[in-house]
Design a protein around this motif. Structure first.
Motif, PDB file in Angstrom:
ATOM      1  N   ALA A 168     -13.235   3.090  -6.605  1.00 31.73           N
ATOM      2  CA  ALA A 168     -12.654   2.283  -5.797  1.00 31.73           C
ATOM      3  C   ALA A 168     -11.099   2.332  -5.422  1.00 31.73           C
ATOM      4  O   ALA A 168     -10.807   1.863  -4.216  1.00 31.73           O
ATOM      5  CB  ALA A 168     -12.585   0.766  -6.874  1.00 31.73           C
ATOM      6  N   VAL A 169     -10.514   3.028  -6.298  1.00 29.98           N
ATOM      7  CA  VAL A 169      -9.044   3.373  -6.105  1.00 29.98           C
ATOM      8  C   VAL A 169      -9.111   4.377  -4.584  1.00 29.98           C
ATOM      9  O   VAL A 169      -7.731   4.626  -3.819  1.00 29.98           O
ATOM     10  CB  VAL A 169      -8.230   4.071  -7.130  1.00 29.98           C
ATOM     11  CG1 VAL A 169      -8.190   3.058  -8.147  1.00 29.98           C
ATOM     12  CG2 VAL A 169      -8.987   5.472  -7.509  1.00 29.98           C
ATOM     13  N   ASP A 170     -10.086   4.945  -4.321  1.00 27.28           N
ATOM     14  CA  ASP A 170     -10.215   5.784  -3.239  1.00 27.28           C
ATOM     15  C   ASP A 170      -9.913   5.050  -1.883  1.00 27.28           C
ATOM     16  O   ASP A 170      -9.616   5.684  -0.889  1.00 27.28           O
ATOM     17  CB  ASP A 170     -11.526   6.682  -3.008  1.00 27.28           C
ATOM     18  CG  ASP A 170     -11.404   7.781  -4.163  1.00 27.28           C
ATOM     19  OD1 ASP A 170     -10.189   8.503  -4.160  1.00 27.28           O
ATOM     20  OD2 ASP A 170     -12.473   8.064  -4.978  1.00 27.28           O
ATOM     21  N   LEU A 174       0.552  -1.067  -0.025  1.00 26.85           N
ATOM     22  CA  LEU A 174      -0.065   0.129   0.092  1.00 26.85           C
ATOM     23  C   LEU A 174       0.867   1.281  -0.210  1.00 26.85           C
ATOM     24  O   LEU A 174       0.620   2.204  -0.677  1.00 26.85           O
ATOM     25  CB  LEU A 174      -0.769   0.086   1.184  1.00 26.85           C
ATOM     26  CG  LEU A 174      -2.356  -0.944   1.300  1.00 26.85           C
ATOM     27  CD1 LEU A 174      -2.555  -0.953   2.618  1.00 26.85           C
ATOM     28  CD2 LEU A 174      -3.162   0.019   0.394  1.00 26.85           C
ATOM     29  N   PHE A 233      -7.468  -4.958  -2.202  1.00 28.12           N
ATOM     30  CA  PHE A 233      -7.658  -4.224  -0.928  1.00 28.12           C
ATOM     31  C   PHE A 233      -8.960  -4.280  -0.714  1.00 28.12           C
ATOM     32  O   PHE A 233      -9.268  -4.349   0.680  1.00 28.12           O
ATOM     33  CB  PHE A 233      -6.776  -2.800  -0.865  1.00 28.12           C
ATOM     34  CG  PHE A 233      -5.764  -2.782  -1.788  1.00 28.12           C
ATOM     35  CD1 PHE A 233      -4.676  -3.346  -0.612  1.00 28.12           C
ATOM     36  CD2 PHE A 233      -5.241  -2.475  -2.595  1.00 28.12           C
ATOM     37  CE1 PHE A 233      -3.417  -3.463  -1.040  1.00 28.12           C
ATOM     38  CE2 PHE A 233      -3.889  -2.494  -2.889  1.00 28.12           C
ATOM     39  CZ  PHE A 233      -3.087  -2.925  -2.165  1.00 28.12           C
ATOM     40  N   SER A 250     -17.354   0.118  -9.952  1.00 28.24           N
ATOM     41  CA  SER A 250     -16.035   0.705  -9.437  1.00 28.24           C
ATOM     42  C   SER A 250     -16.269   2.217  -8.964  1.00 28.24           C
ATOM     43  O   SER A 250     -15.148   2.724  -8.559  1.00 28.24           O
ATOM     44  CB  SER A 250     -14.822   0.440 -10.333  1.00 28.24           C
ATOM     45  OG  SER A 250     -15.134   0.992 -11.599  1.00 28.24           O
ATOM     46  N   VAL A 276      -2.011   2.975  -8.712  1.00 20.68           N
ATOM     47  CA  VAL A 276      -3.074   2.271  -8.249  1.00 20.68           C
ATOM     48  C   VAL A 276      -3.243   0.863  -8.171  1.00 20.68           C
ATOM     49  O   VAL A 276      -4.087  -0.056  -7.877  1.00 20.68           O
ATOM     50  CB  VAL A 276      -4.546   2.749  -8.425  1.00 20.68           C
ATOM     51  CG1 VAL A 276      -4.675   4.178  -8.040  1.00 20.68           C
ATOM     52  CG2 VAL A 276      -4.785   2.730 -10.042  1.00 20.68           C
ATOM     53  N   SER A 277      -2.218   0.184  -8.996  1.00 21.07           N
ATOM     54  CA  SER A 277      -2.165  -1.266  -9.409  1.00 21.07           C
ATOM     55  C   SER A 277      -0.651  -1.443  -9.694  1.00 21.07           C
ATOM     56  O   SER A 277       0.000  -0.566 -10.196  1.00 21.07           O
ATOM     57  CB  SER A 277      -3.162  -1.339 -10.363  1.00 21.07           C
ATOM     58  OG  SER A 277      -2.653  -2.195 -11.420  1.00 21.07           O
ATOM     59  N   ILE A 298      -7.628   3.107  -1.067  1.00 26.37           N
ATOM     60  CA  ILE A 298      -6.307   2.764  -0.861  1.00 26.37           C
ATOM     61  C   ILE A 298      -5.595   3.776   0.355  1.00 26.37           C
ATOM     62  O   ILE A 298      -5.135   3.215   1.055  1.00 26.37           O
ATOM     63  CB  ILE A 298      -5.246   2.865  -2.248  1.00 26.37           C
ATOM     64  CG1 ILE A 298      -5.805   1.800  -3.002  1.00 26.37           C
ATOM     65  CG2 ILE A 298      -3.857   2.664  -1.923  1.00 26.37           C
ATOM     66  CD1 ILE A 298      -4.976   1.747  -4.447  1.00 26.37           C
ATOM     67  N   THR A 318      -4.795  -4.998  -7.669  1.00 24.52           N
ATOM     68  CA  THR A 318      -5.527  -3.862  -8.020  1.00 24.52           C
ATOM     69  C   THR A 318      -6.105  -3.405  -6.703  1.00 24.52           C
ATOM     70  O   THR A 318      -6.401  -4.119  -5.740  1.00 24.52           O
ATOM     71  CB  THR A 318      -6.456  -3.977  -9.153  1.00 24.52           C
ATOM     72  OG1 THR A 318      -7.569  -4.965  -8.512  1.00 24.52           O
ATOM     73  CG2 THR A 318      -5.899  -4.668 -10.348  1.00 24.52           C
ATOM     74  N   SER A 319      -6.931  -2.384  -6.853  1.00 29.24           N
ATOM     75  CA  SER A 319      -7.712  -2.008  -5.618  1.00 29.24           C
ATOM     76  C   SER A 319      -8.922  -3.040  -5.264  1.00 29.24           C
ATOM     77  O   SER A 319      -9.183  -3.050  -4.077  1.00 29.24           O
ATOM     78  CB  SER A 319      -8.551  -0.644  -5.866  1.00 29.24           C
ATOM     79  OG  SER A 319      -9.369  -0.749  -7.299  1.00 29.24           O
ATOM     80  N   THR A 320      -9.338  -3.916  -6.206  1.00 27.75           N
ATOM     81  CA  THR A 320     -10.273  -5.086  -5.755  1.00 27.75           C
ATOM     82  C   THR A 320      -9.706  -5.932  -4.821  1.00 27.75           C
ATOM     83  O   THR A 320      -9.958  -6.466  -3.906  1.00 27.75           O
ATOM     84  CB  THR A 320     -10.667  -5.886  -6.986  1.00 27.75           C
ATOM     85  OG1 THR A 320     -11.048  -4.801  -7.953  1.00 27.75           O
ATOM     86  CG2 THR A 320     -11.550  -7.084  -6.805  1.00 27.75           C
TER      87      THR A 320
END
Ligand code: ADP
Length: 326
Positions: free
Chosen positions: A232-234, A47, A77, A215, A56-57, A236, A73-75
Motif C-alpha cells: 500500500a505504501v508503494d 505527499l 491516498f 495491504s 509513510v504516515s 505514495i 496513512t497510505s489508506t
C-alpha cells in the motif's frame, strides 16, 4: 500435548507478561523526531513532505481547534485515488483538497471512516496491542494531555513493526521457546491469496487491495513464483505531486520507483519456526513475510498482525488447551 507445546505456551505467556508491565513509552527510542502535519495543508503537498522525509504516515493536527485530527496513512491516498477513479473530471478539485477534506473524500466514495483511535502512552503495551488488533490499525498514535494547557499532545506513533521489534529484542530468552513451525501453528493466510502480475497496472492492484482489505499483493510469474510484493505504501510515489497518470503504468515500472533505502522483501518457508521469524524481526525491517516453497512458489502471506494476534491471543479463551490441563 508435547514438551514443545508446553514450552511454546510458556514462551507466549512470558511475552504477554512482559507486554503487561511495559508501556508504549518504553517502545520509543530515547530521541526521535515527529513530523505532524497541519490539516490546512494541501494533500498534494503532504505527499511531497512524506516522500522528502522518507516516512509513510504522520499524525494530523487541527490548529483551529488545537486538537489531534487522526493519522494520515497510505489508506487515505488510496481513498483519494478511488475518488479520482469515480470522478475523473474533478482532478482540479483534488488538486485543491486539503488534508481536512479527507473525511469528505471518504464519505463521497463510501469508504469506512477510519477510526481515529489513540492510546495513552502510559497504558500497558498489551492494551495498545489489543486495541490495534481490534481496530485492525497498523499504527496507533500516542496521545497525552499537556499538564499545563490541558490540551491534547501527540507524543509519537507506534507501529506493529516497532512492537514486534521491541518484543524480539527484549525477549530472546522467550522467543527461543517458540519452536513450532509456521505450518504447525497455522500462522498466516494460505487460501484465497490475492496476487498480481508485473504487467498489471498500479490501479488494478490498488483495486485488489481495497476489495480484499489487504495491504500487500505478491507479484508472481506464470509459475506462481514470487517476483516482488506491491505494498500500500508503494502508491505514495505513484501520485507524487498530484499526478495521477502513473496509476496506469505497470507494477514493474512502479516498483522501480522505490526509495533507495527500501528494506526489501522477506520470505520464509512453512517449516520455519516462529523463533526464526523473531530472529528476522530482530535483525531487519520486516513488514510481512511471504511464505514460499523450495521453488520460490507462493504458499502464503504472514502479516505482522497475524504474528501479533498469535502472540497475544493464541490459547486465550477456549480455542486451545490450557496449560493447566496438562
Ligand atoms: P496488516 O493488517 O498487518 O497490515 P495485511 O493487510 O497485509 O496486514 O493482512 C491482513 C490479513 O490478510 C492477514 O491475515 C494476512 O495474512 C492476509 N493477507 C495479506 N496479504 C494477503 C494477500 N495478498 N491475499 C490474501 N490474504 C492476504
Amino acid at each position: 500435548y508435547s514438551i514443545i507445546d508446553r514450552e511454546q505456551m510458556q514462551g507466549l505467556e512470558n511475552i504477554r507478561a512482559f507486554l503487561k508491565i511495559r508501556t508504549s513509552y518504553d517502545v520509543l527510542p530515547l530521541s526521535f523526531r515527529l513530523i505532524v502535519l497541519d490539516t490546512d495543508l494541501l494533500i498534494r503537498k503532504s505527499l511531497t513532505i512524506l516522500i522528502q522525509n522518507s516516512i509513510v504516515s504522520a499524525p494530523l493536527w487541527d490548529s483551529h481547534n488545537s486538537t489531534f485530527a487522526g493519522l494520515l496513512t497510505s489508506t487515505d491516498f488510496i481513498n483519494v485515488i478511488q475518488y479520482y477513479c469515480q470522478y475523473p473530471d474533478r482532478l482540479h478539485d483534488i488538486d485543491q483538497f486539503r488534508l481536512s477534506g479527507l473525511r469528505e473524500i471518504e464519505k463521497a466514495i463510501g469508504a469506512q471512516p477510519l477510526e481515529t483511535i489513540s492510546v495513552h502512552p502510559m497504558k500497558p503495551l498489551y492494551e495498545a496491542c489489543l486495541e490495534m488488533l481490534k481496530t485492525r490499525a497498523r499504527r496507533i498514535p500516542l496521545v497525552d494531555i499537556d499538564d499545563e494547557t490541558g490540551r491534547e499532545m501527540v507524543v509519537s506513533v507506534i507501529t506493529q513493526y516497532r512492537i514486534l521489534k521491541f518484543i524480539a529484542v527484549n525477549n530472546e530468552h522467550n522467543t527461543v521457546m517458540l519452536k513450532k513451525s509456521v505450518r504447525e501453528i497455522g500462522l498466516g493466510t494460505y487460501t484465497n491469496l490475492q496476487t498480481a502480475r508485473m504487467s498489471d497496472t498500479v490501479l488494478d492492484v490498488i483495486h485488489v487491495m481495497v476489495e480484499h482489505n489487504i495491504s500487500a499483493v505478491p507479484i508472481v510469474d506464470d509459475n506462481n513464483r514470487v517476483l516482488n510484493v506491491f505494498e500500500a505504501v508503494d502508491v505514495i510515489p505513484c501520485i507524487k505531486g498530484g499526478v495521477y497518470d502513473d496509476l496506469q503504468s505497470s507494477i514493474g515500472e512502479a516498483l522501480s520507483k522505490r526509495a533507495e533505502d527500501f528494506p526489501g522483501i522477506y520470505t520464509c518457508g512453512e517449516d520455519d519456526r516462529l523463533d526464526s521469524i523473531f530472529d528476522t524481526v530482530r535483525k531487519s525491517r520486516v513488514h510481512r513475510l511471504i511464505v514460499i516453497d523450495d521453488d520460490s512458489r507462493l504458499r502464503g502471506m504472514i502479516s505482522l498482525s497475524d504474528i501479533l494476534k498469535y502472540v497475544l491471543l493464541f490459547g486465550e479463551e477456549n480455542d486451545a488447551i490450557s496449560p493447566d490441563a496438562v
